[in-house]
Design an enzyme around this catalytic site. Structure first.
Site, mmCIF file in Angstrom:
data_model
loop_
_atom_site.group_PDB
_atom_site.id
_atom_site.type_symbol
_atom_site.label_atom_id
_atom_site.label_comp_id
_atom_site.label_asym_id
_atom_site.label_seq_id
_atom_site.Cartn_x
_atom_site.Cartn_y
_atom_site.Cartn_z
ATOM 1 N N LYS A 299 0.875 -1.206 0.046
ATOM 2 C CA LYS A 299 -0.063 -0.057 -0.128
ATOM 3 C C LYS A 299 0.980 1.180 0.054
ATOM 4 O O LYS A 299 0.612 2.214 -0.733
ATOM 5 C CB LYS A 299 -0.858 -0.106 1.307
ATOM 6 C CG LYS A 299 -1.589 1.325 1.636
ATOM 7 C CD LYS A 299 -2.343 1.280 2.742
ATOM 8 C CE LYS A 299 -1.506 1.307 4.295
ATOM 9 N NZ LYS A 299 -1.195 2.750 4.264
ATOM 10 N N ASN A 300 1.994 1.304 0.906
ATOM 11 C CA ASN A 300 2.574 2.503 0.989
ATOM 12 C C ASN A 300 3.965 2.777 -0.160
ATOM 13 O O ASN A 300 4.642 3.483 -0.146
ATOM 14 C CB ASN A 300 3.417 2.198 2.391
ATOM 15 C CG ASN A 300 2.408 2.711 3.549
ATOM 16 O OD1 ASN A 300 1.305 2.869 3.154
ATOM 17 N ND2 ASN A 300 3.028 2.436 4.626
ATOM 18 N N ARG B 201 -4.049 10.766 4.429
ATOM 19 C CA ARG B 201 -3.190 11.895 4.317
ATOM 20 C C ARG B 201 -2.275 11.393 3.345
ATOM 21 O O ARG B 201 -1.561 12.399 2.870
ATOM 22 C CB ARG B 201 -2.780 11.715 5.687
ATOM 23 C CG ARG B 201 -2.149 10.575 6.139
ATOM 24 C CD ARG B 201 -1.168 10.929 7.572
ATOM 25 N NE ARG B 201 0.003 11.586 7.185
ATOM 26 C CZ ARG B 201 -0.064 12.960 7.639
ATOM 27 N NH1 ARG B 201 -1.127 13.634 7.947
ATOM 28 N NH2 ARG B 201 1.118 13.541 7.110
ATOM 29 N N CYS C 37 -4.169 12.812 12.593
ATOM 30 C CA CYS C 37 -5.247 11.416 12.621
ATOM 31 C C CYS C 37 -5.019 10.875 14.047
ATOM 32 O O CYS C 37 -4.229 11.399 14.924
ATOM 33 C CB CYS C 37 -4.445 10.514 11.483
ATOM 34 S SG CYS C 37 -2.854 9.656 11.893
ATOM 35 N N ASP D 250 5.083 0.614 11.830
ATOM 36 C CA ASP D 250 3.995 -0.101 11.475
ATOM 37 C C ASP D 250 3.969 -1.474 11.891
ATOM 38 O O ASP D 250 2.540 -1.884 11.553
ATOM 39 C CB ASP D 250 3.923 0.230 9.894
ATOM 40 C CG ASP D 250 3.901 1.596 9.425
ATOM 41 O OD1 ASP D 250 3.835 1.765 8.062
ATOM 42 O OD2 ASP D 250 3.399 2.342 10.244
HETATM 43 C C1 EPZ Z 1 4.335 6.973 6.096
HETATM 44 O O1 EPZ Z 1 3.857 7.828 6.533
HETATM 45 C C2 EPZ Z 1 3.728 5.627 5.877
HETATM 46 N N1 EPZ Z 1 2.531 5.935 5.240
HETATM 47 C C3 EPZ Z 1 3.145 5.492 7.511
HETATM 48 O O2 EPZ Z 1 2.150 4.262 7.380
HETATM 49 C C4 EPZ Z 1 4.342 4.999 8.280
HETATM 50 O O3 EPZ Z 1 4.040 4.809 9.438
HETATM 51 C C5 EPZ Z 1 5.374 6.357 8.197
HETATM 52 O O4 EPZ Z 1 5.800 6.574 6.841
HETATM 53 C C6 EPZ Z 1 6.576 5.982 8.907
HETATM 54 O O5 EPZ Z 1 7.305 4.911 8.435
HETATM 55 C C7 EPZ Z 1 2.454 5.815 3.575
HETATM 56 O O6 EPZ Z 1 3.732 5.692 3.081
HETATM 57 C C8 EPZ Z 1 1.314 6.303 3.005
HETATM 58 P P1 EPZ Z 1 6.760 10.485 8.191
HETATM 59 P P2 EPZ Z 1 4.322 9.397 6.629
HETATM 60 O O7 EPZ Z 1 6.659 11.472 7.326
HETATM 61 O O8 EPZ Z 1 5.195 9.879 5.400
HETATM 62 C C9 EPZ Z 1 6.926 13.679 11.369
HETATM 63 C C10 EPZ Z 1 0.659 2.914 7.696
HETATM 64 O O9 EPZ Z 1 0.136 2.459 8.698
HETATM 65 N N2 EPZ Z 1 7.115 14.721 10.306
HETATM 66 O O10 EPZ Z 1 7.968 9.263 7.898
HETATM 67 O O11 EPZ Z 1 3.298 10.457 6.883
HETATM 68 C C11 EPZ Z 1 5.710 12.972 11.642
HETATM 69 O O12 EPZ Z 1 4.955 13.590 12.578
HETATM 70 C C12 EPZ Z 1 0.819 4.236 7.892
HETATM 71 O O13 EPZ Z 1 0.700 2.223 6.765
HETATM 72 C C13 EPZ Z 1 7.063 15.895 10.734
HETATM 73 O O14 EPZ Z 1 7.405 16.299 11.775
HETATM 74 O O15 EPZ Z 1 5.379 9.289 7.742
HETATM 75 C C14 EPZ Z 1 6.172 11.534 12.329
HETATM 76 O O16 EPZ Z 1 6.244 11.773 13.685
HETATM 77 C C15 EPZ Z 1 0.582 4.961 8.981
HETATM 78 N N3 EPZ Z 1 7.051 16.606 9.572
HETATM 79 C C16 EPZ Z 1 7.514 11.316 11.655
HETATM 80 O O17 EPZ Z 1 7.929 12.568 11.048
HETATM 81 C C17 EPZ Z 1 6.807 16.420 8.279
HETATM 82 O O18 EPZ Z 1 6.835 17.158 7.359
HETATM 83 C C18 EPZ Z 1 7.374 10.078 10.592
HETATM 84 O O19 EPZ Z 1 6.445 10.598 9.715
HETATM 85 C C19 EPZ Z 1 6.644 14.961 8.084
HETATM 86 C C20 EPZ Z 1 6.716 14.063 9.157
#
Ligand code: EPZ
Length: 417
Positions: A22-23, A92, A116, A303
């Site tokens: 999915k990701n 998102r 979320c 995850d």
């Molecule tokens: C991706 O989300 C995945 N989703 C998530 O999977 C996964 O948990 C996450 O990466 C971490 O591996 C998809 O790929 C569609 P991040 P993403 O940006 O990109 C902070 C699932 O269950 N952050 O790596 O949104 C954020 O708040 C989902 O399949 C900032 O602070 O994750 C978080 O604490 C859930 N500023 C951390 O980084 C930003 O601009 C990781 O977020 C971006 C992120």
């Protein structure tokens, strides 16, 4: 609303196919915005989140055909660079269209995704990265409005954000000049996206490491791509077997994408054999307690944290789980405690005292991976029936999971409540 009913205590046996990730599929669909010809994706999972992205792209004029696991996308009919709130708020990952829209139209208007269940999930790193490429960005009525010609630049991320790495990498493909992104995410889905973009004519190197270099090009063509296997789904089935007991082989998986998960399951007493794309797990009589910390790849995947916590609730000993990626990813704890688990929270740590057995109970799913944890706990419960409500959360990330677990011998069914 559907519910999933589980009568646990039955070991799992047999084999199960892992679907496309999915990701990976979600950013791949967004990347098709950049192509000046039709794209084809194979091994696309049939999930609610994929349908949501399909709806979003179609709302901007892209033509999307999705049958079985085969998807064609043609951006030549796109007539809008606006991703509306009512579509983005539902998923998102829709925010991943920002970089491609900006690169294609030199303008983009994408709703802020909002938070979320697992956290506020800001997008500041996405925006800083695009600004580094020369985009002018402002926030208007809940929308990110970006515009400008993109120019290659060096940009170091505050945190290796998966989505920010994908958004900025896609935009940089069409920037004038060279972009070097450092402290980027190294998840396998990033390398998968880079393979697709390079097949379209992009010039990306280093994806999968913490430094990605992109030489901008004037145009990108259509391309064909097979979506990488879903490492989180594979890990979920391995953990479920460890919790319920039994002997299961996961097919079409890539063990190289699960280094820390496999190491932890071996530490917990699992016998795991890897033969190419097949991962076989034989569960011990009772898992051993293990400590773990979630980290960006290749660390233990956030995850898979809820799922392994469910397994550790019946382990022999005390486990300490630290969640360092999201600020509120213990939503499964209260529901697991209702099933007899003994878990104490201390900031971003969960102390899990293994109990001999859980008992089934009515529980509520709160987010995608917490739902998977409740299913695993239901499979492990030695008595009673577990009734999981709000299973739409699980349908976002797992295809017909109850049918696939039933094929492994689980006593599980979906009922219309
Ligand atoms: C991706 O989300 C995945 N989703 C998530 O999977 C996964 O948990 C996450 O990466 C971490 O591996 C998809 O790929 C569609 P991040 P993403 O940006 O990109 C902070 C699932 O269950 N952050 O790596 O949104 C954020 O708040 C989902 O399949 C900032 O602070 O994750 C978080 O604490 C859930 N500023 C951390 O980084 C930003 O601009 C990781 O977020 C971006 C992120």
């Amino acid at each position: 609303m559907d519910k999933i009913l589980i009568r646990g205590g039955k070991p799992l046996h047999g084999s199960v196919q892992v679907r496309g990730a999915k990701n990976a599929a979600l950013p791949l669909m967004a990347a098709a915005i950049l192509a000046e010809g039709p794209c084809t994706l194979h091994n696309v999972p049939c999930l609610h989140d994929i349908f949501s992205m399909d709806k979003l792209l179609t709302s901007m004029g892209m033509s999307v055909e999705f049958t079985g696991r085969y998807m064609t996308l043609d951006a030549s009919s796109m007539n809008s660079y606006t991703a509306s709130y009512d579509l983005v708020r539902k998923m998102r990952a829709s925010f991943f269209v920002l970089g491609p829209l900006l690169a294609k139209f030199k303008k983009a208007r994408v709703s802020l995704p909002g938070g979320c269940a697992i956290g506020t999930r800001p997008v500041d790193i996405h925006l800083k990265g695009l600004e580094a490429l020369g985009a002018k960005i402002c926030i208007e009525e809940g929308y990110v409005v970006a515009d400008g010609e993109l120019t290659g630049a060096d940009f170091a991320m505050d945190f290796p954000s998966v989505g920010a790495t994908e958004n900025v990498m896609m935009a940089a493909c069409r920037a004038k000049g060279v972009t070097r992104l450092s402290n980027v995410a190294r998840e396998p889905e990033i390398a998968d996206l880079a393979r697709f973009l390079n097949a379209m004519g992009a010039r990306i190197s280093g994806a999968g490491t913490d430094l990605i270099t992109i030489v901008g090009v004037d145009s990108l063509s259509g391309a064909e791509h097979v979506v990488v296997a879903d490492r989180i789904e594979a890990g979920t089935f391995l953990i479920a077997t460890m919790a319920a007991g039994g002997d299961v082989t996961v097919l079409n998986a890539n063990a190289d994408h699960l280094p820390t998960c496999i190491a932890k399951l071996r530490e917990a007493g699992g016998e795991i054999e890897v033969h190419g794309a097949r991962i076989r797990v034989r569960a011990p009589e009772r898992p051993k307690a293990v400590d773990l910390t979630t980290q960006p790849y290749p660390g233990f995947a956030t995850d898979l944290q809820a799922q392994i916590m469910a397994m550790l609730t019946v382990a022999d000993g005390v486990s300490v789980i630290r969640e360092t990626v999201f600020e509120n990813r213990f939503m499964q704890v209260a529901e697991l405690v209702r099933m007899g688990a003994q878990i104490d929270l201390d900031g971003n740590s969960a102390i899990v005292r293994g109990v001999p057995a859980l008992s089934g109970a009515p529980v509520m799913a709160s987010d995608l991976r917490a739902s998977a944890a409740l299913i695993i706990a239901g499979l492990a419960a030695k008595k009673g029936e577990t009734a999981i409500a709000r299973v739409y959360h699980i349908d976002r990330g797992y295809e017909r999971i109850e049918e696939r677990l039933a094929s492994l011998g689980a006593d599980i069914e979906r009922v219309n409540d």
